[in-house]
Design a protein around this motif. Structure first.
Motif, short mmCIF file in Angstrom:
data_model
loop_
_atom_site.label_atom_id
_atom_site.label_comp_id
_atom_site.label_asym_id
_atom_site.label_seq_id
_atom_site.Cartn_x
_atom_site.Cartn_y
_atom_site.Cartn_z
N GLY A 82 39.52 20.84 25.27
CA GLY A 82 38.04 21.09 25.33
C GLY A 82 37.94 22.57 25.61
N GLY A 83 36.82 23.06 25.89
CA GLY A 83 36.39 24.30 26.10
C GLY A 83 36.17 25.36 24.92
N SER A 84 35.37 26.07 24.97
CA SER A 84 34.80 26.63 23.61
C SER A 84 35.42 28.00 23.66
CB SER A 84 33.03 26.79 23.86
OG SER A 84 32.89 27.32 25.09
N GLU A 85 35.57 28.74 24.67
CA GLU A 85 36.27 29.86 24.58
C GLU A 85 37.84 29.82 24.33
OE1 GLU A 85 34.76 30.80 28.46
OE2 GLU A 85 34.24 32.81 27.74
N THR A 86 38.25 30.70 23.34
CA THR A 86 39.89 30.25 23.03
C THR A 86 40.36 31.91 23.13
OG1 THR A 86 39.38 30.66 20.93
CG2 THR A 86 39.84 28.39 21.61
N THR A 87 41.46 31.92 23.76
CA THR A 87 42.27 33.34 23.89
C THR A 87 42.89 33.56 22.74
OG1 THR A 87 44.41 32.33 24.48
CG2 THR A 87 42.90 32.67 26.23
N LEU A 88 43.10 34.87 22.58
CA LEU A 88 43.81 35.43 21.21
C LEU A 88 44.87 34.36 20.59
CD1 LEU A 88 44.19 39.21 21.53
CD2 LEU A 88 42.90 37.89 20.08
N LEU A 89 45.59 33.78 21.65
CA LEU A 89 46.62 32.93 21.02
C LEU A 89 46.40 31.44 20.81
CD1 LEU A 89 49.84 34.46 22.83
CD2 LEU A 89 49.45 34.42 20.32
N GLY A 90 44.88 31.43 20.86
CA GLY A 90 44.68 29.90 20.65
C GLY A 90 44.23 28.93 21.90
N LEU A 91 44.53 29.36 22.91
CA LEU A 91 44.48 28.58 24.04
C LEU A 91 42.97 28.61 24.54
CD1 LEU A 91 47.80 29.42 25.96
CD2 LEU A 91 47.20 27.27 24.67
N PRO A 92 42.61 27.29 25.14
CA PRO A 92 41.05 27.24 25.55
C PRO A 92 41.04 27.98 26.74
CG PRO A 92 42.36 25.19 25.84
CD PRO A 92 43.34 25.91 25.30
N GLY A 93 40.09 28.79 27.12
CA GLY A 93 39.94 29.65 28.27
C GLY A 93 39.23 28.74 29.59
N GLY A 94 40.05 28.60 30.66
CA GLY A 94 39.59 28.10 31.98
C GLY A 94 39.73 26.58 31.93
N VAL A 95 40.38 25.85 31.03
CA VAL A 95 40.67 24.35 31.10
C VAL A 95 42.00 23.98 31.15
CG1 VAL A 95 38.34 23.91 30.34
CG2 VAL A 95 40.19 24.16 28.76
N LEU A 96 42.75 25.13 31.32
CA LEU A 96 44.27 24.77 31.38
C LEU A 96 44.55 23.96 32.60
CD1 LEU A 96 45.41 28.00 30.22
CD2 LEU A 96 45.56 25.93 28.81
N PRO A 97 45.70 23.19 32.42
CA PRO A 97 46.21 22.41 33.67
C PRO A 97 46.74 23.26 34.78
CG PRO A 97 47.63 21.71 31.76
CD PRO A 97 46.57 23.04 31.20
N ASP A 98 46.86 23.11 35.98
CA ASP A 98 47.63 23.88 37.06
C ASP A 98 48.86 23.93 36.81
OD1 ASP A 98 44.98 24.08 38.72
OD2 ASP A 98 45.55 21.91 38.79
N VAL A 99 49.52 22.85 36.09
CA VAL A 99 51.06 23.03 36.05
C VAL A 99 51.41 22.40 34.63
CG1 VAL A 99 53.05 22.09 36.86
CG2 VAL A 99 51.51 22.65 38.39
#
Ligand code: ADP
Length: 206
Positions: A82-99
């Motif tokens: 989830g997460g609406s913002e995506t980075t240039l490479l298509g990853l969601p902003g701010g909701v990535l796992p820590d590890v």
């Protein structure tokens, strides 16, 4: 869980077969889970020897993992969080796992490198485990570049099945004979096996 690194970074675990790479990945991931960090583990779909949905060590320990076809599969799995913002490479902003842990890294393509770098840039601790060398003792897949770019590299050894010395190579055997340099990596119907060997006892037939 205190990391000596500020923010995201790459940790690489390499060595031959049976050197305990999966055990070490499982150990690090388990400690992160105990520290209540968000952890996601991936492995290539083709490695279905033990479990489709777990990383398993030869000694039998397991940790849940998502089997993916390629690096793009990791990318889309992480975007599914989830997460609406995506980075240039298509990853969601701010909701990535820590590890993020990845096992059998040697089977991924060169596009795993920019993905790992982007995850690190986003603050993720990326733990990458896999073979540094193939059965010919040649550098394997994206490993050389990941080794060069990682903050931390742990090179593990197994025990040579011939002499008991530390083993750094994976011996491929086809019907009890050393595989040849140009034997295909996947041999359908062949009776093949692998053993850990030291440099002296590692053999590649011509
Ligand atoms: P890897 O992921 O590097 O293949 P694993 O973590 O799956 O390694 O398995 C490591 C375990 O394999 C060891 O703890 C040991 O129990 C077992 N093992 C079997 N053969 C060997 C060997 N020749 N040298 C070392 N360990 C071996």
């Amino acid at each position: 869980l205190k990391s000596p690194y500020h923010g995201g970074h790459l940790e690489v675990i390499v060595g031959p077969m049976f050197s305990g790479k999966s055990e070490e990945l499982i150990r690090r991931v388990t400690r992160a889970v105990i520290a209540r960090q968000r952890v996601r583990v991936f492995k290539p779909l083709l490695d279905d020897r033990y479990h489709l949905s777990a990383v398993a060590s030869h000694a039998g320990r397991t940790v849940d993992a998502v089997a993916v076809r390629d690096a793009a599969g990791i990318r889309s799995n992480l975007a599914l969080d989830g997460g609406s913002e995506t980075t240039l490479l298509g990853l969601p902003g701010g909701v990535l796992p820590d590890v993020v842990g990845i096992d059998e890294v040697q089977f991924f393509g060169a596009d795993l490198v920019p993905l790992a770098l982007e995850l690190a840039a986003q603050g993720v601790r990326v733990i990458l485990a896999g073979l540094d060398l193939d059965f010919r003792a040649e550098p394997f897949g994206p490993m050389p570049e990941l080794l060069a770019r990682a903050e931390s590299v742990e090179k593990l050894t197994a025990i040579c099945t011939v002499c008991g010395a530390p083993a750094t190579r994976s011996q491929r055997l086809i019907g009890d004979r050393p595989a040849r340099f140009d034997d295909p990596v996947v041999l359908v119907g062949a009776q093949e096996s692998y053993e850990a060997r030291c440099r002296v006892h590692h053999e590649v037939a011509n």
